[in-house]
Design a protein around this motif. Structure first.
Motif, PDB file in Angstrom:
ATOM      1  N   PRO A   2       0.811  -1.232   0.000  1.00 32.49           N
ATOM      2  CA  PRO A   2       0.000   0.000   0.000  1.00 32.49           C
ATOM      3  C   PRO A   2       0.837   1.271   0.000  1.00 32.49           C
ATOM      4  CG  PRO A   2      -0.900  -1.600   1.548  1.00 32.49           C
ATOM      5  CD  PRO A   2       0.421  -2.134   1.097  1.00 32.49           C
ATOM      6  N   VAL A   3       2.002   1.231   0.645  1.00 31.61           N
ATOM      7  CA  VAL A   3       2.866   2.414   0.658  1.00 31.61           C
ATOM      8  C   VAL A   3       3.371   2.721  -0.756  1.00 31.61           C
ATOM      9  CG1 VAL A   3       4.926   3.447   1.658  1.00 31.61           C
ATOM     10  CG2 VAL A   3       3.541   1.849   3.024  1.00 31.61           C
ATOM     11  N   SER A   4       3.916   1.709  -1.415  1.00 30.75           N
ATOM     12  CA  SER A   4       4.429   1.906  -2.771  1.00 30.75           C
ATOM     13  C   SER A   4       3.316   2.257  -3.745  1.00 30.75           C
ATOM     14  CB  SER A   4       5.157   0.642  -3.244  1.00 30.75           C
ATOM     15  OG  SER A   4       6.252   0.349  -2.411  1.00 30.75           O
ATOM     16  N   LEU A   5       2.154   1.626  -3.578  1.00 26.41           N
ATOM     17  CA  LEU A   5       1.027   1.935  -4.466  1.00 26.41           C
ATOM     18  C   LEU A   5       0.581   3.382  -4.290  1.00 26.41           C
ATOM     19  CD1 LEU A   5      -1.051   0.903  -6.512  1.00 26.41           C
ATOM     20  CD2 LEU A   5      -2.498   0.226  -4.581  1.00 26.41           C
ATOM     21  N   SER A   6       0.588   3.871  -3.056  1.00 26.95           N
ATOM     22  CA  SER A   6       0.204   5.261  -2.812  1.00 26.95           C
ATOM     23  C   SER A   6       1.172   6.223  -3.483  1.00 26.95           C
ATOM     24  CB  SER A   6       0.156   5.528  -1.306  1.00 26.95           C
ATOM     25  OG  SER A   6      -0.780   4.687  -0.660  1.00 26.95           O
ATOM     26  N   ILE A   7       2.480   5.941  -3.355  1.00 29.91           N
ATOM     27  CA  ILE A   7       3.480   6.823  -3.966  1.00 29.91           C
ATOM     28  C   ILE A   7       3.372   6.774  -5.485  1.00 29.91           C
ATOM     29  CG2 ILE A   7       5.939   7.271  -4.220  1.00 29.91           C
ATOM     30  CD1 ILE A   7       6.346   6.092  -1.459  1.00 29.91           C
ATOM     31  N   ALA A   8       3.257   5.558  -6.059  1.00 28.67           N
ATOM     32  CA  ALA A   8       3.176   5.430  -7.509  1.00 28.67           C
ATOM     33  C   ALA A   8       1.921   6.096  -8.065  1.00 28.67           C
ATOM     34  CB  ALA A   8       3.212   3.958  -7.905  1.00 28.67           C
ATOM     35  N   PRO A  19      -0.824   5.651   7.417  1.00 28.14           N
ATOM     36  CA  PRO A  19      -1.821   4.970   6.576  1.00 28.14           C
ATOM     37  C   PRO A  19      -3.131   5.737   6.537  1.00 28.14           C
ATOM     38  CG  PRO A  19      -1.554   3.833   8.676  1.00 28.14           C
ATOM     39  CD  PRO A  19      -0.490   4.884   8.627  1.00 28.14           C
ATOM     40  N   PRO A  20      -3.882   5.629   5.439  1.00 26.29           N
ATOM     41  CA  PRO A  20      -5.144   6.368   5.327  1.00 26.29           C
ATOM     42  C   PRO A  20      -6.192   5.911   6.333  1.00 26.29           C
ATOM     43  CG  PRO A  20      -4.899   4.836   3.508  1.00 26.29           C
ATOM     44  CD  PRO A  20      -3.593   4.838   4.230  1.00 26.29           C
ATOM     45  N   GLY A  44      -5.881  12.921   6.047  1.00 26.54           N
ATOM     46  CA  GLY A  44      -5.164  14.165   5.796  1.00 26.54           C
ATOM     47  C   GLY A  44      -3.657  14.005   5.924  1.00 26.54           C
ATOM     48  N   ALA A  45      -3.235  13.323   6.993  1.00 26.64           N
ATOM     49  CA  ALA A  45      -1.797  13.087   7.176  1.00 26.64           C
ATOM     50  C   ALA A  45      -1.250  12.168   6.096  1.00 26.64           C
ATOM     51  CB  ALA A  45      -1.554  12.490   8.560  1.00 26.64           C
ATOM     52  N   TRP A  46      -2.072  11.217   5.638  1.00 27.30           N
ATOM     53  CA  TRP A  46      -1.648  10.312   4.559  1.00 27.30           C
ATOM     54  C   TRP A  46      -1.385  11.085   3.271  1.00 27.30           C
ATOM     55  CZ3 TRP A  46      -5.088   8.699   0.367  1.00 27.30           C
ATOM     56  CH2 TRP A  46      -4.505   7.743  -0.472  1.00 27.30           C
ATOM     57  N   MET A  57      10.155   5.685   4.034  1.00 24.23           N
ATOM     58  CA  MET A  57       8.813   5.122   3.929  1.00 24.23           C
ATOM     59  C   MET A  57       8.920   3.610   3.760  1.00 24.23           C
ATOM     60  SD  MET A  57       7.049   8.014   1.492  1.00 24.23           S
ATOM     61  CE  MET A  57       5.416   7.812   2.192  1.00 24.23           C
ATOM     62  N   PRO A  58       8.155   2.839   4.533  1.00 23.34           N
ATOM     63  CA  PRO A  58       8.282   1.372   4.525  1.00 23.34           C
ATOM     64  C   PRO A  58       7.546   0.718   3.364  1.00 23.34           C
ATOM     65  CG  PRO A  58       6.629   2.020   6.127  1.00 23.34           C
ATOM     66  CD  PRO A  58       7.188   3.300   5.552  1.00 23.34           C
ATOM     67  N   GLY A  59       7.993   0.977   2.156  1.00 22.54           N
ATOM     68  CA  GLY A  59       7.353   0.412   0.973  1.00 22.54           C
ATOM     69  C   GLY A  59       8.118  -0.771   0.418  1.00 22.54           C
TER      70      GLY A  59
END
Length: 352
Positions: free
Chosen positions: A133-139, A206-207, A212-214, A300-302
């Motif tokens: 989810p971390v990598s997907l959010s960044i991508a 995480p969302p 907002g912080a995410w 970031m732990p992706g």
């Protein structure tokens, strides 16, 4: 009065029945042909994607097997005998032929089983599920930034062809394509982490905890990763849109008094998106690969950080699992973009 027809003579409606039937059959056949063409294109794209996936996974597994990492020797230490090492290799299945191990690994991977870490004994799928989810959010954030920013700049440059805006966009695009993502990331950290502290420069929220912080923690890594792709999209869209604005149908729309905004967004832009989509397709693997460095810089732990840590430890199953997921993301993204390009090309032919 009774109308008498001679034998063998057909009346008007009866004579027209057969041609009407042939016309209906022709229309039905012509309606089926586009569906068959679309189905053929989808099947051809899927076959190509499957071939690329198999070749890429085979190369990935072969590199892992050729790395020389021996978990048995590492786990047992220097005092282990060769018999102990052979016994643990049998437990890990490393004493089987390479092709058998690859087919077993690929078959298990297709069912969601990516094996177990050699050092932590944690299932690889569990570690990837936490990092993906971390990598997907960044991508996703980088893709949106590239599309929105690149499209906006490309449209502005095209409608102001030869003007100051066009020249500024051209210069900025040329500069953005030459600066590596990690340099941009460091510059953003210095600017927004110290000089103007607006965004967090490390960590991930995480969302499910705070939306907002995410979103805030994704701004800097997404921007850093998107500049190269956004600049390429802007240049390709600018060139294709300039050509589209000189087409006859655009000139006709101007003659009919349509507004410039409607001409650009309703008529010219849909026919000029194919080169920009192709540029995005080229940059998708770079977005996935660039996430490795970006995630390490921003802490970031992706998947990139997971792959980096596992590679340093020699944890081959985790590295192979991460590469498998990255390959799947690239292949699926390529299929989607390829279908979008085909649709855009068909729209251009219809407009012409």
């Amino acid at each position: 009065m009774t109308v008498v027809t001679e034998p063998g003579t057909e009346t008007g409606p009866a004579a027209g029945a057969a041609p009407a039937t042939r016309s209906d059959a022709g229309r039905a056949a012509s309606a089926r042909h586009p569906l068959l063409r679309v189905a053929g294109r989808v099947l051809a794209t899927a076959a190509t994607a499957a071939t690329v996936f198999v070749i890429a996974t085979f190369a990935t597994f072969a590199l892992g097997a050729a790395s020389g990492s021996n978990p048995a020797a590492v786990a047992l230490g220097e005092v282990a005998t060769q018999a102990d090492i052979d016994r643990l290799n049998h437990v890990f299945g490393l004493d089987r032929p390479f092709l058998v191990r690859y087919l077993d690994w690929l078959g298990s991977a297709l069912t969601g089983d990516l094996g177990t870490s050699w050092f932590t004994t944690i299932p690889v799928s569990t570690s990837i599920a936490q990092a993906f989810p971390v990598s997907l959010s960044i991508a996703t954030g980088a893709t949106l930034c590239a599309l929105v920013g690149g499209s906006a700049l490309g449209i502005l440059a095209a409608v102001n062809r030869g003007g100051i805006v066009d020249r500024v966009v051209t210069v900025l695009s040329s500069i953005a394509t030459t600066v590596p993502a990690f340099v941009v990331a460091i510059a953003l950290i210095l600017l927004f982490g110290h000089a103007i502290p607006l965004f967090p420069v490390a960590g991930y929220v995480p969302p499910t905890k705070d939306v907002g912080a995410w979103l805030t923690c994704l701004v800097l890594p997404s921007v850093a990763l998107s500049l190269d792709a956004g600049a390429d999209i802007a240049r390709q869209l600018r060139t294709s849109l300039v050509g589209a604005l000189t087409e006859n149908y655009v000139i006709g729309a101007r003659v009919h008094g349509l507004s410039p905004a409607r001409i650009v967004f309703r008529h010219a832009l849909p026919n000029a998106t194919a080169p920009a989509l192709s540029a995005l397709g080229v940059h998708v693997p770079r977005l996935v690969g660039g996430a490795v460095i970006t995630e390490v810089i921003f802490g970031m732990p992706g998947l990139g950080r997971l792959a980096n840590t596992s590679a340093l430890q020699g944890d081959v199953p985790v590295v192979q699992g991460v590469l498998l997921v990255a390959i799947a993301v690239v292949v699926v993204s390529g299929v989607v973009i390829n279908l979008a390009i085909r649709r855009s090309t068909g729209t251009r032919r219809n407009a012409a």
